[in-house]
Design a protein around this motif. Structure first.
Motif, PDB file in Angstrom:
ATOM      1  N   PHE A  94     -15.616  91.639  58.361  1.00  0.00           N
ATOM      2  CA  PHE A  94     -14.478  90.737  58.208  1.00  0.00           C
ATOM      3  C   PHE A  94     -13.580  91.172  57.044  1.00  0.00           C
ATOM      4  O   PHE A  94     -12.352  91.037  57.115  1.00  0.00           O
ATOM      5  CB  PHE A  94     -14.969  89.305  57.989  1.00  0.00           C
ATOM      6  CG  PHE A  94     -14.002  88.270  58.482  1.00  0.00           C
ATOM      7  CD1 PHE A  94     -14.037  87.841  59.794  1.00  0.00           C
ATOM      8  CD2 PHE A  94     -13.028  87.734  57.650  1.00  0.00           C
ATOM      9  CE1 PHE A  94     -13.137  86.906  60.269  1.00  0.00           C
ATOM     10  CE2 PHE A  94     -12.129  86.796  58.112  1.00  0.00           C
ATOM     11  CZ  PHE A  94     -12.185  86.375  59.424  1.00  0.00           C
ATOM     12  N   ARG A  95     -14.188  91.679  55.971  1.00  0.00           N
ATOM     13  CA  ARG A  95     -13.372  92.225  54.874  1.00  0.00           C
ATOM     14  C   ARG A  95     -12.551  93.412  55.364  1.00  0.00           C
ATOM     15  O   ARG A  95     -11.391  93.592  54.982  1.00  0.00           O
ATOM     16  CB  ARG A  95     -14.261  92.658  53.719  1.00  0.00           C
ATOM     17  CG  ARG A  95     -14.774  91.514  52.842  1.00  0.00           C
ATOM     18  CD  ARG A  95     -15.467  92.037  51.615  1.00  0.00           C
ATOM     19  NE  ARG A  95     -14.532  92.796  50.786  1.00  0.00           N
ATOM     20  CZ  ARG A  95     -14.811  93.987  50.264  1.00  0.00           C
ATOM     21  NH1 ARG A  95     -15.966  94.573  50.506  1.00  0.00           N
ATOM     22  NH2 ARG A  95     -13.916  94.607  49.513  1.00  0.00           N
ATOM     23  N   LEU A  96     -13.156  94.219  56.212  1.00  0.00           N
ATOM     24  CA  LEU A  96     -12.449  95.362  56.784  1.00  0.00           C
ATOM     25  C   LEU A  96     -11.247  94.896  57.597  1.00  0.00           C
ATOM     26  O   LEU A  96     -10.173  95.500  57.542  1.00  0.00           O
ATOM     27  CB  LEU A  96     -13.430  96.151  57.647  1.00  0.00           C
ATOM     28  CG  LEU A  96     -12.954  97.449  58.280  1.00  0.00           C
ATOM     29  CD1 LEU A  96     -14.089  98.471  58.248  1.00  0.00           C
ATOM     30  CD2 LEU A  96     -12.530  97.224  59.719  1.00  0.00           C
ATOM     31  N   PHE A  97     -11.422  93.812  58.331  1.00  0.00           N
ATOM     32  CA  PHE A  97     -10.317  93.262  59.116  1.00  0.00           C
ATOM     33  C   PHE A  97      -9.181  92.781  58.209  1.00  0.00           C
ATOM     34  O   PHE A  97      -8.001  93.046  58.471  1.00  0.00           O
ATOM     35  CB  PHE A  97     -10.831  92.109  59.978  1.00  0.00           C
ATOM     36  CG  PHE A  97      -9.759  91.222  60.542  1.00  0.00           C
ATOM     37  CD1 PHE A  97      -8.829  91.714  61.434  1.00  0.00           C
ATOM     38  CD2 PHE A  97      -9.673  89.893  60.165  1.00  0.00           C
ATOM     39  CE1 PHE A  97      -7.830  90.903  61.954  1.00  0.00           C
ATOM     40  CE2 PHE A  97      -8.685  89.072  60.674  1.00  0.00           C
ATOM     41  CZ  PHE A  97      -7.762  89.577  61.568  1.00  0.00           C
ATOM     42  N   LYS A  98      -9.509  92.107  57.128  1.00  0.00           N
ATOM     43  CA  LYS A  98      -8.483  91.589  56.225  1.00  0.00           C
ATOM     44  C   LYS A  98      -7.713  92.720  55.546  1.00  0.00           C
ATOM     45  O   LYS A  98      -6.483  92.667  55.419  1.00  0.00           O
ATOM     46  CB  LYS A  98      -9.126  90.684  55.177  1.00  0.00           C
ATOM     47  CG  LYS A  98      -9.673  89.375  55.742  1.00  0.00           C
ATOM     48  CD  LYS A  98     -10.439  88.596  54.704  1.00  0.00           C
ATOM     49  CE  LYS A  98      -9.525  88.091  53.600  1.00  0.00           C
ATOM     50  NZ  LYS A  98     -10.261  87.272  52.608  1.00  0.00           N
TER      51      LYS A  98
END
Length: 697
Positions: A244-248
Motif C-alpha cells: 500500500f505504501r508502494l501504491f501511495k
C-alpha cells in the motif's frame, strides 16, 4: 438466562439469498453501532436490543475478564445459521490511552482477538468494523455467502488459481468487450455525420492516436501491470503495508510522469516526424494532452486493485471511461457536422473534439476508482493491520522498484502501437516512391488497415488483454513462492483459455468480414479484404499480448524486450518490399512476420524454463482449432446464402447477416464444445449444468 441454541449442532443449512441480504444489512448496522460506541460510555437502545446471552459455561468464562475493567459494553449478534457467539468489549479511559478486546465463544472453542494498530502510513479516521475479524477464525460455515456472490475477492475461503483466473477474466473480459464494442459502435453514427469526409477523418484520428498511444505508454510506464505485479508479490509475502505504501508513492510518481509527458506532447506536436506533413494533426495531438496527464494516475489505481485480484472496480471504471468518452464524441460531432455550418471546413475540428474526449473519460474513470477505494477502505486497513512488517523499504527504494518493473511493462504493451507508428511513418513515403496515387487516395488506403480494420479487430484482441491482466498477479505469486509446478500449470491453462476464446472469435470475424465492414462503415470490397486479413492477424496480436505478459509475470523481462526488438527489426526489413507489392496489405504482412518470430522465441524460452505441456495443451487446442473451423464454415455459408436474398451493400441488411451468422456460427461452436466436454475442461465443471439446461448429451 436464555436457552442455549441447539439448531447448529447438526449440519448448517445453506442460507437463502434473502438471508444473505438480511445478514448483510445486519452486519452493516452492527458495524455502524460499533463505530458509534467508541464515543459513548453507555450502550445505545438499539445496541441493547441486539444483546443475546451465552451458554452457562461461556458466561462464567467471560465474567472473569469483566471484573478487571471499570466499564463494560457487550454487543452480540446472533446468526440465523451460524454458531451462537458473544462479543464483549471493555474500555478503560485515561488521558491518552484506550484498549479494546473482543472475545468470541462458540460451542466447541473460544478465541480472543486483539485489534492491531494500523500502519502509520495509512490515515485512519474511523475504526474498522466487522472486516477487522481475524482471518484465522473464518470457516466455511461462518462465511457470508452473499458477500462472496456480490463482492468477489473478499471471501475467506481459499479459491483455486483457475477459479481466480476465470473470475478475473470474466470481469475484465466483460469490461473490455463492452468498451471495445462501444468504441466500435460509435463509428456508425460518426461515419454518417461525417459523410464523404469519414475516411479522411478516420485517417486523421488514427494519426493522432498512434502518437498518443506511444506517449501514453511512456507516461504510464507500464504502471498498471507493474503495480499489480509488485502488490501481488508483497501480498504473497504477507507484506500488505509495503504494497500500500508502494501504491501511495506511485501516485506521486504517476502525477509527475503524466505532467512531463503532457508538456512534451504539447511542445513536440508541430514536429514533421509526428504529423507526416499534415497540419491538421497538430491540434489533434494537443487535444490529447489532458488524457496523457490524467491517465497515469488512472492506471496506477487500476493496478492497485488488480494486485488484490479485485477486477470488478477496474472493469467498471473502464466501462465508465469509455461511456463518457463516446457520449462527448458523438454530441460534439453532431453539433459540428450537422447543426453547425461549413462541415467541409470544420470536420477537422470535430476530430479534435473526438480526441479530446479521451481526457474526459479518464477523469470519469478516476472518480469511479476513488469511490471504490473509499468503499473498501475497511478491507485494506484490515489487511495492512495483519501485515508481517518484516520488510522495511524507503521511498526511493519503492520508486526504484516501480520504475524498474515498469520499463518492460512500458515497452511490451506498446508493441502494437510501435508497429502502427512504423506503418504511419513509412507507408506514405514508400507509396509516394513506388506509386503515382494521390495523397487523398493514400490516406484512404491507410485508413483501411490502420483505423477501420484495426478498430474492429481490437474487440477480439481485448479478450487477450483481459486474460493477461488477470494472469499477472497469479503468475507472480506462484513464481515468488518458487512454485515451478504451479507456474507451469498456470501457463498451460492460460494458453488453453486464450485459444478457447480467441480462435473462434478471430475466425468468426474473418468469415463475416464483408457485412461487418459494411455495417460499421460502408460497403467496400477492398476494406472488407483488409478486415478479413486483419482478423487473422489479431490471433498473433492476442498471442503476443498473453505470452509477453506471462514472461513478465515470471521475471523474464529482459528476454521479452529482446524478442520484441527482433520482431520490429524484421518488420523494418520486409516493410518496403511488401508495401510496394501489396499496398494496404503490405504493412499487415510485415506485422504478421514480425509478431510471428517474437511469439516463436517466447514459446521456446518458456518451454526451456517451465516445460510447457505441449501434449496436453495441443490435445485441447487441436479440438479448438477444429471447432473454430466449423464456426468459420457455418458463418461463411450463412453470409453467402443471405447474400442471395438480401442486398449486402445496405447497412440494415448487413446487420441482419451479421446477427444470423453470429448466432449460427457461435451456436455451432458452443454445441461442439459442450458436447465434447471441452468446455468442462477449460471453463470448469459448472458447464455441466449449462449442458443439462440445453439438453445436450
Amino acid at each position: 438466562m436464555a436457552k442455549e441454541d441447539t439448531t447448529n449442532q447438526t449440519e448448517t443449512p445453506i442460507p437463502t439469498r434473502k438471508q444473505y441480504r438480511r445478514r448483510q444489512r445486519r452486519t452493516a448496522l452492527m458495524e455502524k453501532l460499533h463505530l458509534n460506541k467508541n464515543n459513548n460510555d453507555e450502550p445505545t437502545e438499539s445496541q441493547s436490543t441486539e444483546i443475546s446471552e451465552p451458554a452457562e459455561s461461556s458466561a462464567a468464562e467471560t465474567a472473569e475478564s469483566v471484573t478487571s475493567t471499570s466499564a463494560q459494553d457487550t454487543v452480540a449478534s446472533a446468526s440465523e445459521t451460524e454458531s451462537t457467539s458473544i462479543t464483549s468489549e471493555s474500555t478503560v479511559e485515561g488521558e491518552t490511552t484506550s484498549e479494546s478486546a473482543t472475545t468470541s465463544t462458540s460451542q466447541t472453542s473460544t478465541s480472543t482477538t486483539t485489534a492491531v494498530p494500523l500502519e502509520a502510513t495509512i490515515a485512519a479516521t474511523t475504526v474498522p468494523g466487522s472486516l477487522d475479524a481475524d482471518d484465522s477464525t473464518s470457516t466455511v460455515e461462518s462465511e457470508d455467502l452473499g458477500q462472496i456472490v456480490e463482492q468477489p475477492g473478499f471471501e475467506s475461503v481459499k479459491v483455486s488459481d483457475q477459479e481466480q483466473i476465470l473470475r478475473g477474466t470474466s470481469w475484465m473480459t466483460a469490461a473490455s468487450i463492452t468498451s471495445r464494442i462501444l468504441g466500435a459502435l460509435y463509428i456508425i453514427p460518426w461515419v454518417i455525420w461525417f459523410g464523404t469526409f469519414y475516411n479522411q477523418a478516420n485517417a486523421l484520428f488514427s494519426k493522432g492516436y498512434n502518437v498518443y498511444s506511444i506517449v501514453l505508454m511512456i507516461s504510464t510506464a507500464g504502471i498498471p501491470a507493474a503495480i499489480s505485479k509488485l502488490i501481488a508479490h508483497y501480498n504473497a509475502l504477507n507484506e500488505y503495508a509495503v504494497g500500500f505504501r508502494l501504491f501511495k508513492r506511485g501516485l506521486v510518481l504517476s502525477f509527475i510522469t503524466g505532467l512531463v509527458a503532457a508538456i512534451l506532447l504539447w511542445v513536440m506536436a508541430p514536429l514533421n516526424v509526428l504529423t507526416t506533413g499534415d497540419p491538421n494533426v497538430i491540434p489533434v495531438l494537443r487535444s490529447l494532452t489532458l488524457a496523457v496527464f490524467v491517465f497515469p494516475t488512472l492506471s496506477m489505481m487500476r493496478g492497485m486493485f488488480q494486485g488484490y485480484h479485485m477486477m470488478a472496480p477496474s472493469a467498471v471504471s473502464q466501462f465508465v471511461e469509455q461511456l463518457v468518452r463516446i457520449i462527448y464524441m458523438l454530441v460534439t460531432a453532431y453539433l459540428i457536422m450537422r447543426v453547425g455550418t461549413s462541415p467541409a471546413k470544420n470536420w477537422p475540428h470535430a476530430v479534435v473534439q473526438s480526441t479530446f474526449a479521451a481526457g474526459l473519460g479518464a477523469l470519469a474513470g478516476i472518480i469511479i476508482l476513488a469511490y471504490q477505494l473509499w468503499r473498501y477502505r475497511g478491507y485494506f486497513r484490515r489487511k495492512i493491520s495483519q501485515s508481517a512488517d518484516g520488510v522495511i523499504m524507503s521511498t526511493p527504494q519503492l520508486l526504484k522498484q516501480i520504475i524498474w518493473q515498469a520499463i518492460p511493462f512500458t515497452i511490451v504493451p506498446s508493441a502494437i502501437a510501435i508497429y502502427q507508428l512504423i506503418d504511419q511513418v513509412t507507408f506514405f513515403r514508400i507509396m509516394a516512391f513506388t506509386s503515382n496515387l494521390s495523397y487523398s487516395v493514400q490516406n484512404t488506403l491507410y485508413a483501411y488497415f490502420d483505423f477501420n480494420a484495426n478498430k474492429i479487430i481490437m474487440i477480439t484482441v481485448s479478450l487477450a488483454s483481459a486474460l493477461a491482466a488477470t494472469a499477472i498477479p497469479l503468475l507472480t505469486e506462484a513464481h515468488t513462492k518458487k512454485d515451478t509446478k504451479g507456474t507451469s500449470a498456470q501457463i498451460n491453462y492460460t494458453l488453453e483459455l486464450f485459444s478457447f476464446i480467441m480462435l473462434p472469435s478471430a475466425l468468426g470475424m474473418a468469415a463475416i468480414s464483408v457485412p461487418l465492414y459494411t455495417f460499421f462503415y460502408r460497403y467496400s470490397a477492398a476494406g472488407s479484404v483488409v478486415l478479413e486479413f486483419s482478423a487473422y492477424l489479431s490471433i498473433l496480436f492476442g498471442l503476443f499480448t498473453v505470452l509477453s505478459t506471462v514472461m513478465q509475470g515470471v521475471d523474464r523481462n529482459r528476454e521479452v524486450i529482446w524478442y520484441l526488438v527482433v520482431g520490429i527489426l524484421i518488420k523494418l526489413v520486409v516493410q518496403a518490399p511488401l508495401v510496394a507489392l501489396a499496398q494496404p496489405l503490405g504493412p499487415l504482412l510485415a506485422t504478421t512476420i514480425g509478431f510471428g518470430v517474437s511469439c516463436f522465441l517466447i514459446f521456446r524460452n518458456l518451454n526451456k524454463h517451465f516445460t510447457i505441456d505441449y501434449e496436453g495443451v495441443l490435445h485441447k487446442v487441436n479440438k479448438i482449432i477444429l471447432y473454430s473451423l466449423v464456426t468459420f464454415i457455418v458463418a461463411r455459408l450463412s453470409v453467402w446464402g443471405l447474400d442471395h436474398l438480401l442486398n449486402p451493400e445496405l447497412k440494415m441488411m448487413a446487420f441482419v447477416e451479421v446477427i444470423v451468422a453470429v448466432v449460427l456460427g457461435g451456436g455451432a461452436y458452443a454445441y461442439l464444445a459442450l458436447r465434447s466436454r471441452l468446455a468442462d475442461d477449460v471453463l470448469g465443471p459448472q458447464m455441466a449444468r449449462l449442458r443439462q439446461r440445453l439438453h445436450i448429451k
